[in-house]
Design a protein around this motif. Structure first.
Motif, PDB file in Angstrom:
ATOM      1  N   ARG A 260       0.846  -1.201   0.000  1.00  0.00           N
ATOM      2  CA  ARG A 260       0.000   0.000   0.000  1.00  0.00           C
ATOM      3  C   ARG A 260       0.880   1.249   0.000  1.00  0.00           C
ATOM      4  N   PHE A 261       0.229   2.376  -0.012  1.00  0.00           N
ATOM      5  CA  PHE A 261       0.984   3.616   0.098  1.00  0.00           C
ATOM      6  C   PHE A 261       1.261   3.833   1.579  1.00  0.00           C
ATOM      7  N   LEU A 262       2.422   3.355   2.042  1.00  0.00           N
ATOM      8  CA  LEU A 262       2.679   3.361   3.484  1.00  0.00           C
ATOM      9  C   LEU A 262       2.954   4.755   4.020  1.00  0.00           C
TER      10      LEU A 262
ATOM     11  N   ASP B 215      -2.067   1.445 -22.071  1.00  0.00           N
ATOM     12  CA  ASP B 215      -2.489   0.689 -23.266  1.00  0.00           C
ATOM     13  C   ASP B 215      -3.855   1.150 -23.767  1.00  0.00           C
ATOM     14  N   GLU B 216      -4.632   1.723 -22.832  1.00  0.00           N
ATOM     15  CA  GLU B 216      -6.006   2.103 -23.207  1.00  0.00           C
ATOM     16  C   GLU B 216      -6.079   3.443 -23.933  1.00  0.00           C
ATOM     17  N   VAL B 217      -4.987   4.201 -23.890  1.00  0.00           N
ATOM     18  CA  VAL B 217      -5.049   5.555 -24.473  1.00  0.00           C
ATOM     19  C   VAL B 217      -4.657   5.482 -25.953  1.00  0.00           C
TER      20      VAL B 217
ATOM     21  N   LYS C 285     -11.148   1.649 -25.171  1.00  0.00           N
ATOM     22  CA  LYS C 285     -10.048   2.630 -25.224  1.00  0.00           C
ATOM     23  C   LYS C 285     -10.571   4.028 -24.871  1.00  0.00           C
ATOM     24  N   ILE C 286      -9.633   4.937 -24.628  1.00  0.00           N
ATOM     25  CA  ILE C 286      -9.984   6.341 -24.405  1.00  0.00           C
ATOM     26  C   ILE C 286      -9.007   7.216 -25.196  1.00  0.00           C
ATOM     27  N   PHE C 287      -9.437   8.455 -25.465  1.00  0.00           N
ATOM     28  CA  PHE C 287      -8.506   9.410 -26.079  1.00  0.00           C
ATOM     29  C   PHE C 287      -7.655  10.024 -24.972  1.00  0.00           C
ATOM     30  N   ASP C 288      -6.572  10.667 -25.361  1.00  0.00           N
ATOM     31  CA  ASP C 288      -5.664  11.293 -24.382  1.00  0.00           C
ATOM     32  C   ASP C 288      -6.221  12.615 -23.859  1.00  0.00           C
ATOM     33  N   TYR C 289      -6.161  12.796 -22.591  1.00  0.00           N
ATOM     34  CA  TYR C 289      -6.488  14.082 -21.959  1.00  0.00           C
ATOM     35  C   TYR C 289      -5.227  14.678 -21.340  1.00  0.00           C
ATOM     36  N   ASN C 290      -4.512  13.852 -20.594  1.00  0.00           N
ATOM     37  CA  ASN C 290      -3.408  14.375 -19.763  1.00  0.00           C
ATOM     38  C   ASN C 290      -2.266  14.976 -20.571  1.00  0.00           C
ATOM     39  N   GLY C 291      -1.833  14.255 -21.607  1.00  0.00           N
ATOM     40  CA  GLY C 291      -0.669  14.723 -22.363  1.00  0.00           C
ATOM     41  C   GLY C 291      -0.933  16.093 -22.944  1.00  0.00           C
TER      42      GLY C 291
ATOM     43  N   THR D 164       2.433  10.513 -16.814  1.00  0.00           N
ATOM     44  CA  THR D 164       1.101  10.310 -16.243  1.00  0.00           C
ATOM     45  C   THR D 164       0.690   8.868 -16.433  1.00  0.00           C
ATOM     46  N   GLY D 165      -0.097   8.396 -15.465  1.00  0.00           N
ATOM     47  CA  GLY D 165      -0.589   7.018 -15.491  1.00  0.00           C
ATOM     48  C   GLY D 165       0.400   6.096 -14.831  1.00  0.00           C
ATOM     49  N   GLY D 166      -0.112   4.949 -14.421  1.00  0.00           N
ATOM     50  CA  GLY D 166       0.770   3.926 -13.865  1.00  0.00           C
ATOM     51  C   GLY D 166       1.399   4.297 -12.536  1.00  0.00           C
ATOM     52  N   THR D 167       0.709   5.106 -11.754  1.00  0.00           N
ATOM     53  CA  THR D 167       1.288   5.507 -10.470  1.00  0.00           C
ATOM     54  C   THR D 167       0.750   4.669  -9.323  1.00  0.00           C
ATOM     55  N   SER D 168      -0.377   4.002  -9.587  1.00  0.00           N
ATOM     56  CA  SER D 168      -1.024   3.263  -8.512  1.00  0.00           C
ATOM     57  C   SER D 168      -0.340   1.896  -8.340  1.00  0.00           C
ATOM     58  N   LYS D 169      -1.021   0.975  -7.683  1.00  0.00           N
ATOM     59  CA  LYS D 169      -0.345  -0.276  -7.346  1.00  0.00           C
ATOM     60  C   LYS D 169      -0.773  -1.465  -8.218  1.00  0.00           C
TER      61      LYS D 169
ATOM     62  N   PHE E 211       0.225  -3.322 -13.807  1.00  0.00           N
ATOM     63  CA  PHE E 211       0.852  -2.666 -14.956  1.00  0.00           C
ATOM     64  C   PHE E 211       1.315  -1.249 -14.633  1.00  0.00           C
ATOM     65  N   ASP E 212       1.441  -0.955 -13.359  1.00  0.00           N
ATOM     66  CA  ASP E 212       1.868   0.379 -12.968  1.00  0.00           C
ATOM     67  C   ASP E 212       3.388   0.396 -12.825  1.00  0.00           C
ATOM     68  N   PHE E 213       4.046   0.700 -13.953  1.00  0.00           N
ATOM     69  CA  PHE E 213       5.502   0.533 -14.059  1.00  0.00           C
ATOM     70  C   PHE E 213       6.321   1.750 -13.651  1.00  0.00           C
TER      71      PHE E 213
ATOM     72  N   GLY F 158      -5.021  12.853  -6.233  1.00  0.00           N
ATOM     73  CA  GLY F 158      -3.578  12.830  -6.456  1.00  0.00           C
ATOM     74  C   GLY F 158      -2.806  11.975  -5.482  1.00  0.00           C
ATOM     75  N   LYS F 159      -3.528  11.161  -4.731  1.00  0.00           N
ATOM     76  CA  LYS F 159      -2.864  10.340  -3.710  1.00  0.00           C
ATOM     77  C   LYS F 159      -1.647   9.569  -4.221  1.00  0.00           C
ATOM     78  N   PRO F 160      -1.735   8.866  -5.374  1.00  0.00           N
ATOM     79  CA  PRO F 160      -0.572   8.026  -5.740  1.00  0.00           C
ATOM     80  C   PRO F 160       0.589   8.769  -6.419  1.00  0.00           C
TER      81      PRO F 160
ATOM     82  N   LEU G  11       2.448  11.543 -12.367  1.00  0.00           N
ATOM     83  CA  LEU G  11       1.108  11.977 -11.974  1.00  0.00           C
ATOM     84  C   LEU G  11       0.118  10.868 -12.261  1.00  0.00           C
ATOM     85  N   SER G  12      -0.929  10.859 -11.475  1.00  0.00           N
ATOM     86  CA  SER G  12      -1.989   9.883 -11.680  1.00  0.00           C
ATOM     87  C   SER G  12      -2.532   9.985 -13.100  1.00  0.00           C
ATOM     88  N   GLY G  13      -3.010   8.876 -13.621  1.00  0.00           N
ATOM     89  CA  GLY G  13      -3.632   8.898 -14.945  1.00  0.00           C
ATOM     90  C   GLY G  13      -4.963   9.629 -14.919  1.00  0.00           C
ATOM     91  N   ASN G  14      -5.556   9.750 -13.745  1.00  0.00           N
ATOM     92  CA  ASN G  14      -6.852  10.422 -13.665  1.00  0.00           C
ATOM     93  C   ASN G  14      -6.686  11.913 -13.976  1.00  0.00           C
ATOM     94  N   PRO G  15      -7.434  12.409 -14.984  1.00  0.00           N
ATOM     95  CA  PRO G  15      -7.236  13.791 -15.437  1.00  0.00           C
ATOM     96  C   PRO G  15      -7.298  14.847 -14.342  1.00  0.00           C
TER      97      PRO G  15
HETATM   98  N1  LIG Z   1      -5.849  -0.839  -5.807  1.00  0.00           N
HETATM   99  C1  LIG Z   1      -5.776   0.473  -5.916  1.00  0.00           C
HETATM  100  N2  LIG Z   1      -6.246   1.029  -7.011  1.00  0.00           N
HETATM  101  C2  LIG Z   1      -6.203   2.362  -7.153  1.00  0.00           C
HETATM  102  C3  LIG Z   1      -5.687   3.155  -6.092  1.00  0.00           C
HETATM  103  C4  LIG Z   1      -5.175   2.516  -4.954  1.00  0.00           C
HETATM  104  O1  LIG Z   1      -4.689   3.144  -4.006  1.00  0.00           O
HETATM  105  N3  LIG Z   1      -5.219   1.173  -4.911  1.00  0.00           N
HETATM  106  N4  LIG Z   1      -5.673   4.513  -6.231  1.00  0.00           N
HETATM  107  C5  LIG Z   1      -6.654   5.069  -7.142  1.00  0.00           C
HETATM  108  C6  LIG Z   1      -6.357   6.448  -7.348  1.00  0.00           C
HETATM  109  S1  LIG Z   1      -6.722   7.479  -6.063  1.00  0.00           S
HETATM  110  C7  LIG Z   1      -5.853   6.920  -8.498  1.00  0.00           C
HETATM  111  S2  LIG Z   1      -5.583   8.592  -8.684  1.00  0.00           S
HETATM  112  C8  LIG Z   1      -5.534   6.060  -9.635  1.00  0.00           C
HETATM  113  C9  LIG Z   1      -4.160   6.323 -10.170  1.00  0.00           C
HETATM  114  O2  LIG Z   1      -4.034   5.578 -11.295  1.00  0.00           O
HETATM  115  P1  LIG Z   1      -2.700   5.462 -12.112  1.00  0.00           P
HETATM  116  O3  LIG Z   1      -1.859   6.645 -11.937  1.00  0.00           O
HETATM  117  O4  LIG Z   1      -2.075   4.167 -11.859  1.00  0.00           O
HETATM  118  O5  LIG Z   1      -3.195   5.620 -13.565  1.00  0.00           O
HETATM  119  P2  LIG Z   1      -3.877   4.577 -14.483  1.00  0.00           P
HETATM  120  O6  LIG Z   1      -4.350   3.397 -13.717  1.00  0.00           O
HETATM  121  O7  LIG Z   1      -2.984   4.383 -15.606  1.00  0.00           O
HETATM  122  O8  LIG Z   1      -5.104   5.479 -14.898  1.00  0.00           O
HETATM  123  C10 LIG Z   1      -6.117   5.935 -14.042  1.00  0.00           C
HETATM  124  C11 LIG Z   1      -7.286   6.386 -14.902  1.00  0.00           C
HETATM  125  O9  LIG Z   1      -6.899   7.444 -15.739  1.00  0.00           O
HETATM  126  C12 LIG Z   1      -7.113   7.106 -17.104  1.00  0.00           C
HETATM  127  N5  LIG Z   1      -6.026   7.701 -17.915  1.00  0.00           N
HETATM  128  C13 LIG Z   1      -4.757   7.284 -17.948  1.00  0.00           C
HETATM  129  N6  LIG Z   1      -4.027   8.031 -18.800  1.00  0.00           N
HETATM  130  C14 LIG Z   1      -4.879   8.934 -19.314  1.00  0.00           C
HETATM  131  C15 LIG Z   1      -4.727   9.975 -20.271  1.00  0.00           C
HETATM  132  N7  LIG Z   1      -3.539  10.242 -20.861  1.00  0.00           N
HETATM  133  N8  LIG Z   1      -5.802  10.738 -20.560  1.00  0.00           N
HETATM  134  C16 LIG Z   1      -6.994  10.478 -19.977  1.00  0.00           C
HETATM  135  N9  LIG Z   1      -7.194   9.505 -19.061  1.00  0.00           N
HETATM  136  C17 LIG Z   1      -6.158   8.723 -18.747  1.00  0.00           C
HETATM  137  C18 LIG Z   1      -7.086   5.621 -17.132  1.00  0.00           C
HETATM  138  O10 LIG Z   1      -7.723   5.075 -18.221  1.00  0.00           O
HETATM  139  C19 LIG Z   1      -7.764   5.271 -15.821  1.00  0.00           C
HETATM  140  O11 LIG Z   1      -9.165   5.355 -15.954  1.00  0.00           O
HETATM  141  O12 LIG Z   1      -5.586   4.717  -9.255  1.00  0.00           O
HETATM  142  C20 LIG Z   1      -6.716   4.339  -8.485  1.00  0.00           C
HETATM  143  N10 LIG Z   1      -6.672   2.937  -8.291  1.00  0.00           N
END
Ligand SMILES: Nc1nc2c(c(=O)[nH]1)N[C@H]1C(S)=C(S)[C@@H](COP(=O)(O)OP(=O)(O)OC[C@H]3O[C@@H](n4cnc5c(N)ncnc54)[C@H](O)[C@@H]3O)O[C@H]1N2
Ligand code: MOO
Length: 407
Positions: A4-6, A193-195, A205-211, A255-260, A263-265, A288-290, A304-308
């Motif tokens: 977890r995020f200790l 992979d989904e972007v 799939k989704i289009f890119d927002y973050n970049g 952005t993305g892949g910050t969580s646990k 595939f969060d590399f 922005g927790k992760p 940064l989190s993948g969440n916009p």
């Molecule tokens: N088991 C757990 N799952 C998650 C946790 C956790 O603590 N334990 N934290 C949640 C929180 S809070 C967040 S914030 C997200 C962080 O996710 P990641 O940084 O690993 O990002 P992804 O999983 O790759 O993506 C999250 C979300 O955002 C979408 N995404 C990714 N890239 C883009 C982009 N360029 N433009 C638009 N949207 C994007 C992606 O499809 C996902 O829907 O993790 C939670 N999960």
């Protein structure tokens, strides 16, 4: 169960923790003032001239010695000898002696000997004589040389971002070249992979927002972003992209892949590229927790989190703050005070950022909090800014006065 995020840190603690661990080389360049809009000033800038540069008339009128026209009125006009006129933009050919006057336009040089200017409406000219119908005090309608600013005074201080008013002042005070900070180069990598950019959008799939959004946030702040595209969730591809981005930029945002998830590399990739690697993984904030802060051979990488909403918010709150402190620059922030229209709940012990919409009602700023999930982009678009709820608070009350940070 996975790790977890200790240890989580507040945005302020993160800045303190990593501040001295990375470097950003500041290159100072000299550019012509006319091209300096949006640059950050590298050293205090001093005026080359006095403002105004000469004793200037503030009105169209007649330059006089005030003692000559004491008590002048419509009933008892004073008449003075007309010596001619001062042409705007030129040195007066005459000086004012007792009993004489000369016409000066607004912005013209007041001739020596005169200590006031009578407005043209309060005078009448007949042949060589000017009738003065109104008394004026010494210094009236004259702006003394250097009254606003003396030569060599500081007009803009180091760290200021040159705006439209600054650029006007620089030009007006004779500053031809400005020493500015060469804009930082920032590498941007989106992962997932989904972007995709494939139209029509394939299922799942989704289009890119973050970049694209971060790219424009960086541009807005005066930096030079390089977007390395959306990289697949695959350790080798992410590592390769990060390696290049680190080499070519002052710092990197991923952005993305910050969580646990499996595939969060991001963490492993940062750690594999150099020391000391990831310093912080986990912010005591929502959204922005992760968030990840890593250092690779003294270069900063932020994951940064993948969440916009999380990525926009953490850029705006933490990265902007961190970089401005590091470079000692001022990234202008627009903040107003408003009254909350509804109560907002938050969890004590973490900083929460809540989107809001600004309405003006009865001359008062009303902030309407917007319910949002970290993945919302439409609501983010509808918002005008956000409220920060400090970690020691458990929500905010309706009608409470709050600081509202505008985008
Ligand atoms: N088991 C757990 N799952 C998650 C946790 C956790 O603590 N334990 N934290 C949640 C929180 S809070 C967040 S914030 C997200 C962080 O996710 P990641 O940084 O690993 O990002 P992804 O999983 O790759 O993506 C999250 C979300 O955002 C979408 N995404 C990714 N890239 C883009 C982009 N360029 N433009 C638009 N949207 C994007 C992606 O499809 C996902 O829907 O993790 C939670 N999960
Ligand atoms: O920390 Mo996450 O950004 O709440 O969704």
């Amino acid at each position: 169960m996975g790790e977890r995020f200790l240890t989580v840190y507040s945005p302020e603690e993160v800045i303190e923790k990593i501040f001295d661990l990375f470097d950003i080389d500041i290159n100072v360049i000299s550019i012509p003032t006319e091209h300096s809009f949006g640059y950050y000033i590298a050293e205090d800038i001093r005026s080359k001239i006095d403002l105004p540069p000469f004793r200037k008339s503030l009105v169209d009128g007649y330059a006089v010695k005030s003692t000559d026209i004491k008590g002048a009125s419509y009933e008892n006009p004073v008449f003075l000898k007309n010596l001619g006129e001062v042409k705007i933009g030129t040195k007066p050919a005459v000086s004012i002696k007792d009993g004489s006057t000369c016409y000066v336009p607004t912005g013209g040089v007041v001739p020596d000997g005169a200590d006031a200017v009578v407005m043209v409406e309060d005078t009448e000219i007949k042949g060589d004589t000017v009738f003065i119908f109104k008394d004026v005090q010494a210094t009236q309608n004259i702006f003394e040389k250097g009254a606003e600013l003396v030569k060599e005074s500081v007009v803009l201080t180091k760290g200021v971002r040159i705006n439209e008013l600054n650029i006007g002042l620089l030009n007006f005070t004779g500053v031809e070249f400005v020493q500015v900070i060469s804009p930082l180069k920032v590498g941007l990598i989106s992962t997932g992979d989904e972007v995709t950019d494939e139209h029509p959008l394939p299922y799942g799939k989704i289009f890119d927002y973050n970049g694209i959004t971060l790219k424009h946030l960086l541009l807005k702040d005066g930096f030079i972003p390089s977007f390395y595209g959306v990289v697949k969730d695959n350790a080798e591809s992410i590592k390769e992209a990060l390696k290049i981005a680190l080499k070519e930029n002052d710092f990197v945002i991923m952005t993305g892949g910050t969580s646990k998830g499996n595939f969060d590399f991001t963490v492993n990739t940062i750690n594999s590229l150099g020391k000391p690697g990831v310093i912080v993984h986990g912010l005591n904030a929502s959204p922005g927790k992760p968030t990840i802060f890593g250092i690779v051979n003294r270069k900063l990488v932020v994951g940064l989190s993948g969440n916009p909403l999380a990525s926009v918010m953490i850029y705006s709150i933490v990265i902007r703050n961190l970089i401005s402190k590091k470079l000692k620059i001022i990234i202008p922030e627009k903040k107003i005070i408003g009254k909350l229209s509804n109560q907002v709940s938050s969890r004590k012990g973490r900083t929460e950022f809540v989107l809001g919409r600004l309405k003006i009602e009865n001359n008062e700023n009303i902030i309407e909090p917007l319910l949002s999930d970290s993945s919302f982009t439409f609501v983010l678009n509808e918002s005008h800014g956000f409220i920060k709820i400090p970690q020691e608070k458990e929500g905010l009350l309706a009608n409470e006065s709050v600081e509202f940070f505008l985008w």
